[in-house]
Motif scaffolding. Sequence first.
Motif, PDB file in Angstrom:
ATOM      1  N   LEU A  78      13.722  32.904  52.380  1.00 11.33           N
ATOM      2  CA  LEU A  78      13.752  34.331  52.694  1.00 11.33           C
ATOM      3  C   LEU A  78      12.857  34.638  53.881  1.00 11.33           C
ATOM      4  CD1 LEU A  78      14.663  37.212  52.038  1.00 11.33           C
ATOM      5  CD2 LEU A  78      12.741  37.370  50.446  1.00 11.33           C
ATOM      6  N   HIS A  79      11.668  34.069  53.916  1.00  7.12           N
ATOM      7  CA  HIS A  79      10.759  34.285  55.044  1.00  7.12           C
ATOM      8  C   HIS A  79      11.390  33.814  56.350  1.00  7.12           C
ATOM      9  CE1 HIS A  79       6.632  34.774  52.869  1.00  7.12           C
ATOM     10  NE2 HIS A  79       7.561  35.564  52.381  1.00  7.12           N
ATOM     11  N   GLU A  80      12.063  32.686  56.306  1.00  7.73           N
ATOM     12  CA  GLU A  80      12.705  32.179  57.518  1.00  7.73           C
ATOM     13  C   GLU A  80      13.791  33.129  57.999  1.00  7.73           C
ATOM     14  OE1 GLU A  80      15.276  28.250  58.905  1.00  7.73           O
ATOM     15  OE2 GLU A  80      13.923  28.101  57.201  1.00  7.73           O
ATOM     16  N   ASP A  81      14.573  33.653  57.058  1.00 12.73           N
ATOM     17  CA  ASP A  81      15.637  34.585  57.433  1.00 12.73           C
ATOM     18  C   ASP A  81      15.070  35.896  57.970  1.00 12.73           C
ATOM     19  OD1 ASP A  81      17.603  32.798  56.688  1.00 12.73           O
ATOM     20  OD2 ASP A  81      17.821  33.621  54.666  1.00 12.73           O
ATOM     21  N   LEU A  82      14.015  36.403  57.330  1.00 12.58           N
ATOM     22  CA  LEU A  82      13.401  37.640  57.807  1.00 12.58           C
ATOM     23  C   LEU A  82      12.795  37.449  59.195  1.00 12.58           C
ATOM     24  CD1 LEU A  82      11.649  38.919  54.559  1.00 12.58           C
ATOM     25  CD2 LEU A  82      13.542  40.034  55.760  1.00 12.58           C
ATOM     26  N   ALA A  83      12.143  36.302  59.408  1.00 12.42           N
ATOM     27  CA  ALA A  83      11.547  36.035  60.719  1.00 12.42           C
ATOM     28  C   ALA A  83      12.615  35.996  61.801  1.00 12.42           C
ATOM     29  CB  ALA A  83      10.785  34.710  60.682  1.00 12.42           C
ATOM     30  N   GLU A  84      13.760  35.420  61.479  1.00 12.71           N
ATOM     31  CA  GLU A  84      14.844  35.342  62.457  1.00 12.71           C
ATOM     32  C   GLU A  84      15.313  36.733  62.870  1.00 12.71           C
ATOM     33  OE1 GLU A  84      18.092  32.152  62.491  1.00 12.71           O
ATOM     34  OE2 GLU A  84      19.006  33.826  61.411  1.00 12.71           O
ATOM     35  N   ILE A  85      15.372  37.648  61.910  1.00 10.32           N
ATOM     36  CA  ILE A  85      15.832  39.006  62.208  1.00 10.32           C
ATOM     37  C   ILE A  85      14.749  39.808  62.919  1.00 10.32           C
ATOM     38  CG2 ILE A  85      16.582  41.184  61.165  1.00 10.32           C
ATOM     39  CD1 ILE A  85      17.770  39.417  58.872  1.00 10.32           C
ATOM     40  N   VAL A  86      13.556  39.851  62.338  1.00  8.80           N
ATOM     41  CA  VAL A  86      12.482  40.681  62.872  1.00  8.80           C
ATOM     42  C   VAL A  86      12.041  40.209  64.246  1.00  8.80           C
ATOM     43  CG1 VAL A  86      10.100  41.432  62.523  1.00  8.80           C
ATOM     44  CG2 VAL A  86      11.672  41.342  60.573  1.00  8.80           C
ATOM     45  N   GLU A  87      11.863  38.910  64.400  1.00  8.80           N
ATOM     46  CA  GLU A  87      11.273  38.397  65.630  1.00  8.80           C
ATOM     47  C   GLU A  87      12.282  38.262  66.759  1.00  8.80           C
ATOM     48  OE1 GLU A  87       8.845  34.967  64.570  1.00  8.80           O
ATOM     49  OE2 GLU A  87       8.361  35.990  62.684  1.00  8.80           O
TER      50      GLU A  87
END
Length: 377
Positions: A78-87
């Motif tokens: 989940l953190h990896e997916d969120l980082a991909e979107i946010v960053e």
Amino acid sequence: MSTANDIDPFEGDDRQYSPTRLPGWLQEVNGPDRVQPEHLTRAQLADLSPRELLRHNDRRKVWHANIGPIQTPQLRALHEDLAEIVESNRHDGDKTKPAALVDAYPGLGKSTAVRDYGRSFYREQVALRGESTPGGHRRVPVIYIALSGNTQIRGLNAAICRFYGLPTSGDADTLAERAVDAVLSLKTSAIIIDDVHFLAGSQSNSARMANQLKYLSNVFPVTLIYVGVGVQQRGILREGFSREETLLAQFGRRTTALSLRPFEIEGEAGRQEWRTLLKTIERQLVLAEKYPGMLAHDLSDYLYARSTGHFASLMALINRGCLRAVRGGHERLDAELMDRVKNDAAAEGARKELASAIEAGLLTSRPAAGTILRTSA
């Protein structure tokens, strides 16, 4: 006349704050990591004075209540997916930033996981850009708000203002202007909106919810991270050709759906994950008679049946079990003690069927003997 309490006060390590207010969120983001209490044997516990024992037990209670977040495969993904979107959302202000929707069953730890990502991203941005903005304001890269039942746009804008410590008087537009000014001044780049399923009430149609979420993405130049239960089931991300469905399609095109899965033990990989989780938790327990395999072997099936693979249910069960073990001097977890521990209604309701399957040999949470992998846990 002074007392022992006056001379030697002890407040413990309880940290009471609300992450939906800036001071509380800053405490969650910047607060020091807890230090695991010393592991004492029964003999060492017996050597403590009554006051020292009270303090040691108090430290253990607050420690067991706050274990985590644990870096499970689900959380890391989940953190990896969120980082991909946010960053990747480095769009200029004239462009709408795509949003994320973390939609999963209750009790899987999604709110904790998203806040943990927000904490990491917050600290990373401050390390990169400094604690102050060019205008001299405190830099607040991420904020966190949680909605309550039947929230309308005005209430949502008020929640954002309340987080920043701004006045909550005025209509929806006035509150929005106030909130946007804070977002821009404090360089906020992501807003976490928890319990988004409460937006516009549980009985409202999906188009109304989509309209309100679309409004947010148009007004606030940030990445919106929604967290909720059953949001997609309303059809909010589907496409269609009617006027209502076109509105839904617009929101769906701007939103990436993410989720968290429960732990499952149907396959060997899932059983390995469950064992690794229990080993990680076991290592963090502070009980005098804890031993290797107490959770990961002896209680593996038992804990799965009672938690149904839901992380929040598992952690509540273990926390309460540890409290009972400390208070009663049992100093270990076993089935006899855990049978006296109450858990949430949902987990208890699903327990009987799982326990029956395990007892009949139709299901097990333990990896096959020849497939157990070495892990750092």
